[in-house]
Write an enzyme that holds these catalytic residues in place. Structure first.
Site, PDB file in Angstrom:
ATOM      1  N   TYR A   1      39.764  44.888  42.232  1.00  0.00           N
ATOM      2  CA  TYR A   1      39.806  46.358  42.240  1.00  0.00           C
ATOM      3  C   TYR A   1      39.798  46.846  43.671  1.00  0.00           C
ATOM      4  CZ  TYR A   1      34.937  46.755  43.639  1.00  0.00           C
ATOM      5  OH  TYR A   1      33.762  46.683  44.344  1.00  0.00           O
ATOM      6  N   CYS A   2      40.216  48.081  43.857  1.00  0.00           N
ATOM      7  CA  CYS A   2      40.076  48.743  45.148  1.00  0.00           C
ATOM      8  C   CYS A   2      39.589  50.172  44.890  1.00  0.00           C
ATOM      9  CB  CYS A   2      41.315  48.627  46.029  1.00  0.00           C
ATOM     10  SG  CYS A   2      42.872  49.102  45.312  1.00  0.00           S
ATOM     11  N   SER A   3      40.120  51.158  45.590  1.00  0.00           N
ATOM     12  CA  SER A   3      39.532  52.492  45.494  1.00  0.00           C
ATOM     13  C   SER A   3      40.003  53.306  44.292  1.00  0.00           C
ATOM     14  CB  SER A   3      39.774  53.270  46.790  1.00  0.00           C
ATOM     15  OG  SER A   3      41.156  53.292  47.088  1.00  0.00           O
TER      16      SER A   3
END
Length: 111
Positions: A64-66
């Protein structure tokens, strides 16, 4: 494109301890907040650190990221798949969605 996982499914997998969560933001972003139990692994470090951090190439992994506009989680997932990891999914909505849902996060740097 990497297979996606929903927030509800990811939350359940984290609670059950059946997934390794990979924060693809790393650095200060990781230190500020990350999903429970997540490890930091950015694209530029995948080749050098994946075997050490993720020894089981068949284990369930979620990157995941932002938020959906961030490409880091897809980049890390693709690099992992290229190294032979067979069960990599992506939480496209990212930590922004997780926090907005009121779910817990952790802070601090990885060891």
């Amino acid at each position: 494109m990497t297979e996606l996982i929903s927030r509800a499914d990811l939350e359940a997998a984290i609670a059950a301890g059946t997934v390794t969560v990979v924060d693809a933001l790393g650095g200060d972003y990781y230190a500020q907040q990350h999903l429970p139990g997540a490890i930091a692994l950015v694209e530029s470090e995948v080749a050098a650190r994946a075997a050490e951090l993720l020894p089981d190439r068949h284990a369930a992994i979620v990157t995941y990221c932002s938020n959906p506009a961030c490409a880091n989680s897809e980049a890390v997932a693709v690099r992992l798949a290229g190294l032979g990891y067979t069960n990599v999914r992506k939480y496209r909505e990212g930590i922004q969605d997780w926090v907005e849902a009121g779910l817990p996060v952790e802070t601090g740097v990885s060891v």
